[in-house]
Design an enzyme around this catalytic site. Structure first.
Site, PDB file in Angstrom:
ATOM      1  N   SER A  13       0.824  -1.223   0.000  1.00 38.28           N
ATOM      2  CA  SER A  13       0.000   0.000   0.000  1.00 38.28           C
ATOM      3  C   SER A  13       0.853   1.265   0.000  1.00 38.28           C
ATOM      4  CB  SER A  13      -0.985   0.001   1.170  1.00 38.28           C
ATOM      5  OG  SER A  13      -0.318   0.201   2.396  1.00 38.28           O
ATOM      6  N   ASN A  14       2.026   1.228   0.612  1.00 39.53           N
ATOM      7  CA  ASN A  14       2.919   2.393   0.544  1.00 39.53           C
ATOM      8  C   ASN A  14       3.438   2.576  -0.878  1.00 39.53           C
ATOM      9  OD1 ASN A  14       3.508   3.896   3.175  1.00 39.53           O
ATOM     10  ND2 ASN A  14       3.509   1.770   3.853  1.00 39.53           N
ATOM     11  N   ARG A  90      12.964  -7.779   4.870  1.00 42.86           N
ATOM     12  CA  ARG A  90      14.228  -8.509   4.832  1.00 42.86           C
ATOM     13  C   ARG A  90      15.297  -7.696   5.528  1.00 42.86           C
ATOM     14  NH1 ARG A  90      15.549 -13.546   3.300  1.00 42.86           N
ATOM     15  NH2 ARG A  90      17.597 -12.699   2.797  1.00 42.86           N
ATOM     16  N   ILE A  91      16.129  -8.374   6.288  1.00 37.39           N
ATOM     17  CA  ILE A  91      17.319  -7.712   6.814  1.00 37.39           C
ATOM     18  C   ILE A  91      18.374  -7.749   5.718  1.00 37.39           C
ATOM     19  CG2 ILE A  91      19.174  -7.875   8.518  1.00 37.39           C
ATOM     20  CD1 ILE A  91      17.100  -8.989  10.485  1.00 37.39           C
ATOM     21  N   LEU A  92      18.943  -6.587   5.430  1.00 36.86           N
ATOM     22  CA  LEU A  92      19.878  -6.481   4.306  1.00 36.86           C
ATOM     23  C   LEU A  92      21.323  -6.521   4.814  1.00 36.86           C
ATOM     24  CD1 LEU A  92      17.821  -3.697   2.587  1.00 36.86           C
ATOM     25  CD2 LEU A  92      18.178  -5.997   1.654  1.00 36.86           C
ATOM     26  N   ASN A 106      13.730   3.837   3.712  1.00 37.00           N
ATOM     27  CA  ASN A 106      12.829   2.844   4.292  1.00 37.00           C
ATOM     28  C   ASN A 106      11.761   3.577   5.095  1.00 37.00           C
ATOM     29  OD1 ASN A 106      11.943   0.230   5.253  1.00 37.00           O
ATOM     30  ND2 ASN A 106      12.985   0.660   7.185  1.00 37.00           N
ATOM     31  N   HIS A 108       9.511   2.854   8.561  1.00 39.60           N
ATOM     32  CA  HIS A 108       9.442   1.945   9.695  1.00 39.60           C
ATOM     33  C   HIS A 108       8.313   2.411  10.610  1.00 39.60           C
ATOM     34  CE1 HIS A 108      10.860  -0.968  12.609  1.00 39.60           C
ATOM     35  NE2 HIS A 108      10.722  -0.049  13.546  1.00 39.60           N
ATOM     36  N   THR A 140      21.127   2.550   6.574  1.00 38.67           N
ATOM     37  CA  THR A 140      22.553   2.319   6.830  1.00 38.67           C
ATOM     38  C   THR A 140      22.695   0.862   7.282  1.00 38.67           C
ATOM     39  OG1 THR A 140      22.371   2.935   9.158  1.00 38.67           O
ATOM     40  CG2 THR A 140      22.834   4.725   7.597  1.00 38.67           C
ATOM     41  N   LEU A 143      20.453  -1.713  11.513  1.00 37.50           N
ATOM     42  CA  LEU A 143      19.047  -2.002  11.219  1.00 37.50           C
ATOM     43  C   LEU A 143      18.088  -0.952  11.794  1.00 37.50           C
ATOM     44  CD1 LEU A 143      16.899  -4.103  10.147  1.00 37.50           C
ATOM     45  CD2 LEU A 143      16.851  -4.982  12.488  1.00 37.50           C
TER      46      LEU A 143
HETATM   47  C1  GAR Z   1       3.935  -0.688   6.752  1.00 42.03           C
HETATM   48  O1  GAR Z   1       3.192  -0.409   7.892  1.00 42.03           O
HETATM   49  C2  GAR Z   1       5.412  -0.390   6.990  1.00 42.03           C
HETATM   50  O2  GAR Z   1       5.630   0.698   7.861  1.00 42.03           O
HETATM   51  C3  GAR Z   1       5.869  -1.670   7.631  1.00 42.03           C
HETATM   52  O3  GAR Z   1       5.167  -2.696   6.972  1.00 42.03           O
HETATM   53  C4  GAR Z   1       3.942  -2.172   6.457  1.00 42.03           C
HETATM   54  C5  GAR Z   1       3.907  -2.468   4.973  1.00 42.03           C
HETATM   55  O4  GAR Z   1       2.640  -2.187   4.445  1.00 42.03           O
HETATM   56  N1  GAR Z   1       7.266  -1.833   7.490  1.00 42.03           N
HETATM   57  C6  GAR Z   1       8.019  -2.514   8.347  1.00 42.03           C
HETATM   58  O5  GAR Z   1       7.575  -3.062   9.322  1.00 42.03           O
HETATM   59  C7  GAR Z   1       9.501  -2.538   8.005  1.00 42.03           C
HETATM   60  N2  GAR Z   1      10.259  -3.095   9.072  1.00 42.03           N
HETATM   61  P1  GAR Z   1       2.449  -2.049   2.871  1.00 42.03           P
HETATM   62  O6  GAR Z   1       3.032  -3.316   2.251  1.00 42.03           O
HETATM   63  O7  GAR Z   1       0.966  -1.988   2.685  1.00 42.03           O
HETATM   64  O8  GAR Z   1       3.140  -0.813   2.401  1.00 42.03           O
END
Ligand code: GAR
EC number: 2.1.2.2
Length: 216
Positions: A13-14, A90-92, A106, A108, A140, A143
């Site tokens: 969705s993002n 994924r952890i990169l 990213n 978070h 970076t 994590l």
């Molecule tokens: C989002 O809430 C994002 O902040 C989170 O996963 C979701 C993805 O939603 N990301 C993490 O947790 C990264 N560690 P989306 O696939 O609908 O964009």
């Protein structure tokens, strides 16, 4: 015209919010590709329907090093100016993050540097936090750390659950992530040491790098 490559693992969705904002706001950028590490990533269908190139680089059953090398080769085939992690779970490797230093971002779902890693909302509720939020940051090797571009905070309600918090936060993520990427596309965002520096827009205004509340 900057090339943007977006990496997803699931719903996307993002990614969808970024694709829509890029078109609606006429950014000096194009979404060059959407890449998933899981064949069942739902977001791939939206990208394909919008005639964006898609790739699937399966992460399962590979070492971190082998997957990241394969992923980097596919990313680089799209000549990206910016690589966007959008729910990419994924952890990169350090090598991967350094390859894209200053051009890898990213989102978070916490107010970093609080609660890096998984289960951010459960941990925020457990800690009794009164604010929850999301952070867009440059990636970076450390994590879920790295120069912070923009943060959004929402108030925690007494009856919030991890699910209700995530649901209320998602529309806010869809505001701040496209905004951060537009800044980059406009050439106004850069890393300076441990901080992300935003330059003024064409009218000489510096937009706030934060947002509070759900009426974004
Ligand atoms: C989002 O809430 C994002 O902040 C989170 O996963 C979701 C993805 O939603 N990301 C993490 O947790 C990264 N560690 P989306 O696939 O609908 O964009």
């Amino acid at each position: 015209m900057k090339n943007i490559v977006i990496l997803i693992s699931g719903r996307g969705s993002n990614m969808e919010a970024i694709v829509r904002a890029c078109a609606a706001e006429g950014w000096p950028a194009r979404i060059a590709a959407v890449i998933a590490n899981r064949p069942d990533a739902e977001g791939l269908a939206f990208a394909q329907a919008n005639r964006i190139a898609t790739n699937m680089v399966e992460s399962r059953g590979k070492t971190r090093e082998a997957f990241d090398a394969e992923l980097a080769a596919v990313i680089d085939s799209h000549a990206p100016d910016l690589v966007v992690l959008a729910g990419f779970m994924r952890i990169l490797t350090a090598e991967f993050t350094l390859r894209y230093a200053g051009r890898l971002v990213n989102i978070h779902p916490s107010l970093l540097p609080a609660f890096p890693g998984l289960h951010t909302h459960a941990r925020a509720l457990e800690a009794g936090c009164k604010l929850a939020g999301a952070t867009v940051h440059f990636v970076t090797p450390d994590l879920d750390h790295g120069p912070i571009v923009i943060q959004a905070a929402i108030a925690v309600k007494a009856d919030d659950t991890p699910e209700s918090l995530a649901a209320r936060l998602l529309p806010v993520e869809h505001v701040i992530y496209p905004r951060a990427i537009r800044w980059f596309a406009e050439g106004r965002l850069a890393v300076e040491g441990t901080r992300a520096r935003l330059r003024p827009n064409a009218d000489g205004n510096i937009e706030p790098q934060w947002l509070f509340g759900e009426d974004a």
